[in-house]
Design an enzyme around this catalytic site. Structure first.
Site, PDB file in Angstrom:
ATOM      1  N   ASP A   1      -3.566   1.228   6.483  1.00 10.91           N
ATOM      2  CA  ASP A   1      -2.604   0.836   5.453  1.00 10.91           C
ATOM      3  C   ASP A   1      -2.356  -0.672   5.452  1.00 10.91           C
ATOM      4  OD1 ASP A   1      -2.470   3.550   5.096  1.00 10.91           O
ATOM      5  OD2 ASP A   1      -0.566   3.787   6.167  1.00 10.91           O
TER       6      ASP A   1
ATOM      7  N   CYS B   1     -13.360 -10.151   6.669  1.00 16.91           N
ATOM      8  CA  CYS B   1     -14.587 -10.805   6.205  1.00 16.91           C
ATOM      9  C   CYS B   1     -14.965 -10.408   4.777  1.00 16.91           C
ATOM     10  CB  CYS B   1     -15.740 -10.469   7.159  1.00 16.91           C
ATOM     11  SG  CYS B   1     -16.215  -8.735   7.122  1.00 16.91           S
TER      12      CYS B   1
ATOM     13  N   ASP C   1       0.857  -1.179   0.000  1.00 12.04           N
ATOM     14  CA  ASP C   1       0.000   0.000   0.000  1.00 12.04           C
ATOM     15  C   ASP C   1       0.895   1.231   0.000  1.00 12.04           C
ATOM     16  OD1 ASP C   1      -2.723   1.273   0.432  1.00 12.04           O
ATOM     17  OD2 ASP C   1      -1.628   2.064   2.146  1.00 12.04           O
TER      18      ASP C   1
ATOM     19  N   GLU D   1      -1.517  -1.128  -5.901  1.00 14.24           N
ATOM     20  CA  GLU D   1      -2.785  -0.551  -6.295  1.00 14.24           C
ATOM     21  C   GLU D   1      -2.610   0.206  -7.606  1.00 14.24           C
ATOM     22  OE1 GLU D   1      -5.718   1.791  -3.243  1.00 14.24           O
ATOM     23  OE2 GLU D   1      -3.629   1.472  -2.804  1.00 14.24           O
TER      24      GLU D   1
ATOM     25  N   CYS E   1     -17.426  -7.842  11.431  1.00 14.05           N
ATOM     26  CA  CYS E   1     -16.660  -8.879  12.117  1.00 14.05           C
ATOM     27  C   CYS E   1     -15.814  -8.345  13.266  1.00 14.05           C
ATOM     28  CB  CYS E   1     -15.794  -9.646  11.122  1.00 14.05           C
ATOM     29  SG  CYS E   1     -14.396  -8.687  10.518  1.00 14.05           S
TER      30      CYS E   1
ATOM     31  N   CYS F   1     -14.226  -2.759  11.343  1.00 16.64           N
ATOM     32  CA  CYS F   1     -15.297  -3.432  10.620  1.00 16.64           C
ATOM     33  C   CYS F   1     -16.452  -3.686  11.563  1.00 16.64           C
ATOM     34  CB  CYS F   1     -14.787  -4.740  10.026  1.00 16.64           C
ATOM     35  SG  CYS F   1     -16.076  -5.646   9.153  1.00 16.64           S
TER      36      CYS F   1
HETATM   37 ZN   LIG Z   1     -14.931  -7.562   8.647  1.00 18.44          ZN
END
Ligand SMILES: [Zn+2]
Length: 449
Positions: free
Chosen positions: A380, A354, A210, A298, A373, A370
């Site tokens: 990064d 996830c 990244d 990327e 999850c 998140c």
């Molecule tokens: Zn997740």
């Protein structure tokens, strides 16, 4: 014991040395740069005249013939013999290229920023530079030898290149001399025989990279190892000083001698910071390419981002385009490969745990949380993990020859375009071009057995 098969490829490469000219040599360097500028402007004026009359201009070769006819008869051009004749010819070639690129840009055949009609080069406003492509070009110890200019001391040793020239594994194709704010450089374009292993020394190793705004890069490898490359201290200190000098320059009254002085200090420091940055990027990319067979980055929209003024400085400083260019050939030299993620791949918005996606994630959010999850991870590192895992699914690949390889059905379906990313899409082709064009200073020319 493992047997490594090696093939030899011919690579065009740039070798740059800082020069330490004597005062007399510095005068000769300035004279050559002036001659190149004069020839370019002379050619441009001739092209404009012809365009006004006939609707077309002269080619580089025609200009060279025209110049050869005029230079001996026009007493005002009596000084031409003080400089290598190669310099004039190369200036006409540069002009020829600039005119062609202008036409391509106007037709829409050239990606990236729209180009204007070539402009006259003003002394002090343009980069001083000139090129040789024939004549005696050598190096040895701490010197380089150039046509007409003779032997000039260099700031660092040229031993490595000299040895390759001696044993016949390298050939100098041309030499470009240029001046940054604080010194003269010579950049040799060299054709080098390079041994490339058929396979990487660590087959199967993968790393996702990244490219950061604050950190130079963050990477996660196939063992979960995290590599963080900070910009070197000198770079960070340099950037702070750059900001200070920039402000000082802006405060000075326009047109004043003090402003000119401040501008010179700013430019000189800018050149120094650029050198430090280039060096850091070279080191980081060399290490990654040597350690990992597959490097995933990327497909950042560099042109699009630089157009965004707020990010402009940071992006330019981090040198996203440079990292990709360097990686694309260095992975090849090590028998590895570079994978460039599709530009819609949501590397920062996706949860590496996830696979859930956030609709938006502002640049100021440095931690990925998140809701699905419960994963909490540095932004990064999360992005680097997603990129690493992309290698297995097969994304757009760039091999050492600069060609695209898109492994058909395995390719990641492009993610739905999110609101607010439309701008990136419009200029997206420019980013693709940045990765697909052969590297400016290095590309593999041909393969042998
Ligand atoms: Zn997740």
């Amino acid at each position: 014991m493992t047997l490594v098969t090696v093939r030899v490829v011919m690579v065009t490469q740039a070798c740059r040395f800082a020069l330490d000219p004597t005062p007399a040599q510095a005068r000769a360097l300035r004279s050559h740069a002036g001659a190149a500028r004069f020839a370019y402007n002379w050619g441009l004026a001739a092209c404009q005249d012809r365009y006004d009359a006939e609707g077309r201009w002269w080619s580089g070769a025609e200009l060279h013939r025209l110049w050869n006819a005029v230079k001996k008869t026009d007493p005002a051009l009596g000084w031409w013999g003080e400089n290598s004749k190669c310099v004039y010819q190369e200036a006409f070639r540069d002009l020829d290229r600039a005119l062609r690129e202008f036409i391509r840009s106007r037709k829409g055949a050239r990606k990236g920023r729209r180009l204007g009609f070539p402009r006259f080069k003003k002394r002090g406003r343009c980069r001083d530079s000139f090129r040789f492509c024939t004549g005696a070009m050598r190096c040895g110890g701490r010197t380089v030898t150039l046509p007409r200019l003779g032997t000039i001391a260099t700031h660092e040793s040229t031993r490595k290149l000299a040895r390759r020239l001696e044993n016949g594994t390298a050939r100098i194709l041309s030499a470009t001399v240029s001046r940054t704010a604080h010194r003269w450089y010579v950049s040799f374009t060299v054709e080098v025989d390079r041994a490339v292993p058929e396979r990487h020394a660590r087959p199967g190793s993968v790393v996702g990279v990244d490219l950061g705004v604050k950190t130079l890069l963050t990477a996660v490898d196939d063992h979960g190892g995290v590599i963080e490359v900070e910009g070197p201290k000198a770079l960070r200190a340099g950037l702070r000083k750059l900001q200070r000098l920039g402000k000082a320059h802006a405060r000075k009254q326009r047109g004043s001698a003090n402003r000119a002085k401040a501008a010179q200090r700013l430019a000189r420091h800018h050149a120094r910071v650029a050198d430090i940055r280039a060096d850091a990027l070279h080191k980081a990319t060399t290490r990654l390419a040597a350690r990992y067979e597959t490097v995933v980055v990327e497909d950042l929209n560099v042109t699009g981002m630089v157009a965004n003024r707020r990010l402009a400085r940071a992006v330019a400083d981090a040198g996203f385009g440079t990292v990709r260019r360097l990686l694309s050939y260095k992975t090849g030299w090590n028998g590895g490969r570079l994978v460039v993620a599709d530009r819609w791949f949501p590397s920062s918005k996706m949860c590496s745990g996830c696979g859930g996606r956030k609709p938006s994630l502002s640049l100021s959010e440095r931690t990925y949380r998140c809701e699905a999850c419960g994963l909490v991870l540095g932004r990064d590192v999360n992005a680097a993990l997603n990129l690493r895992d992309l290698a297995a699914s097969g994304a757009k690949r760039l091999n050492a020859c600069g060609g695209d390889v898109r492994p058909g059905s395995a390719g990641q379906p492009p993610a739905k375009q999110e609101p607010g990313t439309a701008q990136a899409g419009e200029t997206g082709t420019a980013a693709a071009q940045a990765t697909a064009t052969p590297a400016a200073d290095t590309h593999i020319r041909s393969h042998h057995g």
